[in-house]
Design a protein around this motif. Sequence first.
Motif, PDB file in Angstrom:
ATOM      1  N   ASN A   1      34.918  54.015 -52.890  1.00 31.95           N
ATOM      2  CA  ASN A   1      33.810  54.984 -52.470  1.00 31.95           C
ATOM      3  C   ASN A   1      34.245  55.777 -51.563  1.00 31.95           C
ATOM      4  OD1 ASN A   1      31.933  53.696 -54.587  1.00 31.95           O
ATOM      5  ND2 ASN A   1      31.556  52.172 -52.916  1.00 31.95           N
ATOM      6  N   VAL A   2      35.462  56.003 -51.081  1.00 32.73           N
ATOM      7  CA  VAL A   2      35.836  56.764 -49.978  1.00 32.73           C
ATOM      8  C   VAL A   2      35.841  58.261 -50.434  1.00 32.73           C
ATOM      9  CG1 VAL A   2      38.618  56.759 -50.984  1.00 32.73           C
ATOM     10  CG2 VAL A   2      37.856  57.205 -48.425  1.00 32.73           C
ATOM     11  N   SER A   3      35.387  59.063 -49.476  1.00 33.19           N
ATOM     12  CA  SER A   3      34.723  60.329 -49.815  1.00 33.19           C
ATOM     13  C   SER A   3      35.495  61.449 -49.016  1.00 33.19           C
ATOM     14  CB  SER A   3      33.416  60.724 -49.492  1.00 33.19           C
ATOM     15  OG  SER A   3      32.979  60.431 -48.284  1.00 33.19           O
ATOM     16  N   SER A   4      36.231  61.086 -47.828  1.00 33.34           N
ATOM     17  CA  SER A   4      36.975  61.624 -47.086  1.00 33.34           C
ATOM     18  C   SER A   4      38.395  61.052 -46.523  1.00 33.34           C
ATOM     19  CB  SER A   4      36.368  62.409 -45.822  1.00 33.34           C
ATOM     20  OG  SER A   4      36.848  63.287 -45.123  1.00 33.34           O
TER      21      SER A   4
ATOM     22  N   MET B   1      37.225  59.552 -42.534  1.00 35.83           N
ATOM     23  CA  MET B   1      35.913  60.071 -41.958  1.00 35.83           C
ATOM     24  C   MET B   1      34.807  59.131 -42.094  1.00 35.83           C
ATOM     25  SD  MET B   1      37.266  62.682 -40.893  1.00 35.83           S
ATOM     26  CE  MET B   1      36.104  63.550 -40.226  1.00 35.83           C
ATOM     27  N   SER B   2      33.937  59.010 -41.080  1.00 34.00           N
ATOM     28  CA  SER B   2      32.690  58.325 -41.118  1.00 34.00           C
ATOM     29  C   SER B   2      31.789  59.330 -41.930  1.00 34.00           C
ATOM     30  CB  SER B   2      32.031  58.102 -39.737  1.00 34.00           C
ATOM     31  OG  SER B   2      31.851  59.288 -39.184  1.00 34.00           O
ATOM     32  N   ASP B   3      30.696  58.842 -42.570  1.00 32.99           N
ATOM     33  CA  ASP B   3      29.685  59.616 -43.213  1.00 32.99           C
ATOM     34  C   ASP B   3      29.080  60.798 -41.968  1.00 32.99           C
ATOM     35  OD1 ASP B   3      29.735  58.239 -44.921  1.00 32.99           O
ATOM     36  OD2 ASP B   3      28.142  56.857 -44.761  1.00 32.99           O
ATOM     37  N   ASP B   4      29.106  60.470 -40.643  1.00 34.95           N
ATOM     38  CA  ASP B   4      28.704  61.408 -39.713  1.00 34.95           C
ATOM     39  C   ASP B   4      29.670  62.582 -39.671  1.00 34.95           C
ATOM     40  OD1 ASP B   4      26.268  60.176 -39.314  1.00 34.95           O
ATOM     41  OD2 ASP B   4      26.780  59.077 -37.417  1.00 34.95           O
ATOM     42  N   GLY B   5      30.830  62.024 -39.699  1.00 33.70           N
ATOM     43  CA  GLY B   5      31.825  63.179 -39.484  1.00 33.70           C
ATOM     44  C   GLY B   5      32.052  63.869 -40.417  1.00 33.70           C
ATOM     45  N   LEU B   6      31.792  63.474 -41.897  1.00 36.34           N
ATOM     46  CA  LEU B   6      31.863  64.157 -43.026  1.00 36.34           C
ATOM     47  C   LEU B   6      30.871  65.158 -43.110  1.00 36.34           C
ATOM     48  CD1 LEU B   6      32.943  64.662 -45.763  1.00 36.34           C
ATOM     49  CD2 LEU B   6      31.440  63.061 -46.662  1.00 36.34           C
ATOM     50  N   GLU B   7      29.586  64.734 -42.809  1.00 34.18           N
ATOM     51  CA  GLU B   7      28.472  65.532 -42.624  1.00 34.18           C
ATOM     52  C   GLU B   7      28.961  66.765 -41.739  1.00 34.18           C
ATOM     53  OE1 GLU B   7      23.614  65.826 -41.438  1.00 34.18           O
ATOM     54  OE2 GLU B   7      24.770  63.828 -41.729  1.00 34.18           O
ATOM     55  N   ALA B   8      29.264  66.356 -40.408  1.00 35.32           N
ATOM     56  CA  ALA B   8      29.606  67.484 -39.424  1.00 35.32           C
ATOM     57  C   ALA B   8      30.486  68.419 -39.910  1.00 35.32           C
ATOM     58  CB  ALA B   8      30.171  66.815 -38.294  1.00 35.32           C
ATOM     59  N   MET B   9      31.498  67.996 -40.447  1.00 35.17           N
ATOM     60  CA  MET B   9      32.613  68.968 -40.982  1.00 35.17           C
ATOM     61  C   MET B   9      32.169  69.672 -42.058  1.00 35.17           C
ATOM     62  SD  MET B   9      36.032  66.589 -40.220  1.00 35.17           S
ATOM     63  CE  MET B   9      36.831  68.240 -39.822  1.00 35.17           C
TER      64      MET B   9
ATOM     65  N   GLU C   1      36.487  65.684 -49.296  1.00 34.65           N
ATOM     66  CA  GLU C   1      37.045  66.342 -48.169  1.00 34.65           C
ATOM     67  C   GLU C   1      38.342  65.786 -48.094  1.00 34.65           C
ATOM     68  OE1 GLU C   1      36.201  67.443 -43.728  1.00 34.65           O
ATOM     69  OE2 GLU C   1      35.838  65.502 -44.327  1.00 34.65           O
ATOM     70  N   LEU C   2      39.480  66.500 -47.908  1.00 33.99           N
ATOM     71  CA  LEU C   2      40.757  66.384 -47.488  1.00 33.99           C
ATOM     72  C   LEU C   2      41.241  67.003 -46.281  1.00 33.99           C
ATOM     73  CD1 LEU C   2      43.508  64.518 -48.195  1.00 33.99           C
ATOM     74  CD2 LEU C   2      43.948  66.670 -49.712  1.00 33.99           C
ATOM     75  N   ARG C   3      41.834  66.442 -45.379  1.00 32.47           N
ATOM     76  CA  ARG C   3      42.453  67.060 -44.372  1.00 32.47           C
ATOM     77  C   ARG C   3      44.128  66.867 -44.268  1.00 32.47           C
ATOM     78  NH1 ARG C   3      39.144  68.770 -39.965  1.00 32.47           N
ATOM     79  NH2 ARG C   3      40.788  68.394 -38.614  1.00 32.47           N
ATOM     80  N   LEU C   4      44.856  67.906 -44.287  1.00 36.76           N
ATOM     81  CA  LEU C   4      46.174  67.694 -44.061  1.00 36.76           C
ATOM     82  C   LEU C   4      46.866  68.324 -42.890  1.00 36.76           C
ATOM     83  CD1 LEU C   4      47.116  68.091 -48.073  1.00 36.76           C
ATOM     84  CD2 LEU C   4      46.834  66.224 -46.825  1.00 36.76           C
TER      85      LEU C   4
ATOM     86  N   ASP D   1      34.606  62.288 -34.225  1.00 30.33           N
ATOM     87  CA  ASP D   1      34.153  61.489 -35.536  1.00 30.33           C
ATOM     88  C   ASP D   1      35.044  60.933 -36.442  1.00 30.33           C
ATOM     89  OD1 ASP D   1      31.417  63.766 -35.669  1.00 30.33           O
ATOM     90  OD2 ASP D   1      31.333  61.716 -34.628  1.00 30.33           O
ATOM     91  N   GLU D   2      36.429  61.356 -36.007  1.00 28.72           N
ATOM     92  CA  GLU D   2      37.490  60.646 -36.861  1.00 28.72           C
ATOM     93  C   GLU D   2      38.135  59.759 -36.471  1.00 28.72           C
ATOM     94  OE1 GLU D   2      40.358  63.938 -36.850  1.00 28.72           O
ATOM     95  OE2 GLU D   2      39.016  65.540 -37.707  1.00 28.72           O
ATOM     96  N   LEU D   3      38.489  58.587 -37.406  1.00 27.24           N
ATOM     97  CA  LEU D   3      39.044  57.289 -37.142  1.00 27.24           C
ATOM     98  C   LEU D   3      40.594  57.480 -37.471  1.00 27.24           C
ATOM     99  CD1 LEU D   3      39.109  54.448 -36.151  1.00 27.24           C
ATOM    100  CD2 LEU D   3      38.209  53.777 -38.678  1.00 27.24           C
ATOM    101  N   GLU D   4      41.383  57.480 -36.621  1.00 28.16           N
ATOM    102  CA  GLU D   4      42.845  57.646 -37.070  1.00 28.16           C
ATOM    103  C   GLU D   4      43.430  56.307 -37.317  1.00 28.16           C
ATOM    104  OE1 GLU D   4      46.913  59.331 -35.407  1.00 28.16           O
ATOM    105  OE2 GLU D   4      45.121  60.258 -34.417  1.00 28.16           O
ATOM    106  N   ILE D   5      44.153  56.151 -38.480  1.00 30.41           N
ATOM    107  CA  ILE D   5      44.872  54.916 -38.692  1.00 30.41           C
ATOM    108  C   ILE D   5      46.290  54.964 -39.329  1.00 30.41           C
ATOM    109  CG2 ILE D   5      44.760  53.027 -40.327  1.00 30.41           C
ATOM    110  CD1 ILE D   5      42.019  53.326 -40.946  1.00 30.41           C
ATOM    111  N   ASP D   6      47.022  55.097 -38.108  1.00 29.60           N
ATOM    112  CA  ASP D   6      48.415  55.170 -38.424  1.00 29.60           C
ATOM    113  C   ASP D   6      48.778  56.669 -38.862  1.00 29.60           C
ATOM    114  OD1 ASP D   6      50.918  52.753 -39.112  1.00 29.60           O
ATOM    115  OD2 ASP D   6      50.474  53.764 -37.266  1.00 29.60           O
TER     116      ASP D   6
END
Length: 533
Positions: free
Chosen positions: A340-343, A515-523, A377-380, A505-510
């Motif tokens: 279910n990942v969306s971002s 992105m959290s739901d709140d972060g996705l909405e904000a972006m 959503e995709l951030r590169l 709102d971003e959670l960096e993993i290595d």
Amino acid sequence: MSADQDETPAVTKSTQVIDGETVEVYQLNNFNLEDHMKKLAEKMRSNPFVPPVEGCPINTLPNELLSYIFTLGAQLDIADDKDEEEIDDNDSDEEDEPTLEFQVLTSHVCKRWRDVAIQTPSLWTRLDFTEGPPFGKSKTYIERSAGCPLVIDIDCTVPDDDSDEEEEEEVEEVEEFDETEEVVQSDAAAPDDEPKSSAATKRKSRSFGPADLDAIRALILPHVNRWRIFELMTEDYAIMHHTLGALATAPAAEQLKMLHLYHYDDTDDIEHFEPAELRAPVVPFAGQAPQLVNVALWGVHVDWPRCDFFQGLEELELAYHAQDPQAYASALLERLVFPNVSSLALDLEEEDYSAFIMQLAAPLPGKTKSLLSGLQELRLSGLPCNDAAIDKLYASLPNVVDLHLNRYHLEEPFFTKLFPQAPGAASSSAAAGDVSVPLPSLQNLSSSGVDGEQMHQLAEARIAAGRPLKKVFMEIDDLVEPDDEKWLREHLERFEFFEGSDDEDELEIDGIEIMSDDGLEAMSDDDDEVSQD
């Protein structure tokens, strides 16, 4: 003159000069302080406080309710400690006074309270070993906790302000406090198992030596089956590796819910894992922790294929790993399923991640679609790979609506491959019916390192192909000629400039951000990040 006029006023106002300054003075004419105090004393003597004949009202409570009150008090005590840790130390010049932990304090009030507290196992489940060897407090807590789940917090880090002078002052404070504590214990008839030294005080974290850690492990490893939370913090990876080795020999952690292993390393931009001889991953708890839901691994390697306890995770935090993690990341990806990942955000560098991208785009285990198929959503921000991997990546993103490209750290094809493509050709001038459009759902594009002419061409080509962009955001420092800006504003629903900033709102993993739901909405809104030129 009437009687009313003869009556002395209650308040007389006068002017006096005191220390060269003129002040107004009000005097109470009908008030005598001495008489007032006498009357007050007499009133108090005629209404003395009479203690209840049956003792303090709280003593009428049943033991079960008293135990519950103690439990609530201990929980509030823990919450207060956490709040204090989050507040900046504005009173650093003031000496910290040692204080008793709540459960120890209640056990010193009277014999009944002591009996109730000791017979409430949940009060004695938190272990931090800050009392130092021989860890009498921790031994007592383990005994009193009976079969309750344990919370274990081992902080091996050295405080920034640590010094020999401060340690001596702290010891003196504790010794003075212990004398007071013994007086309290004498009234409560405390038995020999009560912590009587610094064990009963809340102290700053200290650095444990190898012998201390061996003693701690000897105390807690026999109780692995009732660990609920295990947290280790250290600046020395040798300590972490030794602990991992001990966990590898431990049996299944049947009740473990949270596993936090933090290796703090001050070195920035580590290219290779060090020390190399300790890099080999391990398998804690024989790979079995069926209730585990929260894991944090900072610079710590585990053997992903052999760890079965990650299948029920709700939170996973990976941070501060070396910059050579492709093989490790690939092994991790094989174990993780995000249906279910969306971002998703990728910020990788140094190595060639083509194989990693191919793995991302492959179908999930037991599924027909990849992890990327549901992305919106995709951030590169950094992704070294070949053109084939970029084609595979874009072909796997049918639902992406928002795309963020940092061309300062990406190769040019990441942008040029967004143009409509004729089958087997690189031209963007083919008829709409003969072209395929990468990211067909793309509506919002933000970019850094792209000039206005390039964005103009892309927006025009996608309009011609029937897959128009609706919103475009460009970094304010990128070159945009007035004619290109005018065209973009006329042909898009929205065109804005923004200043690059980090999103909290971003959670960096290595290098991989989910992105959290709140972060996705904000972006998706982007209102707070853009500004008119």
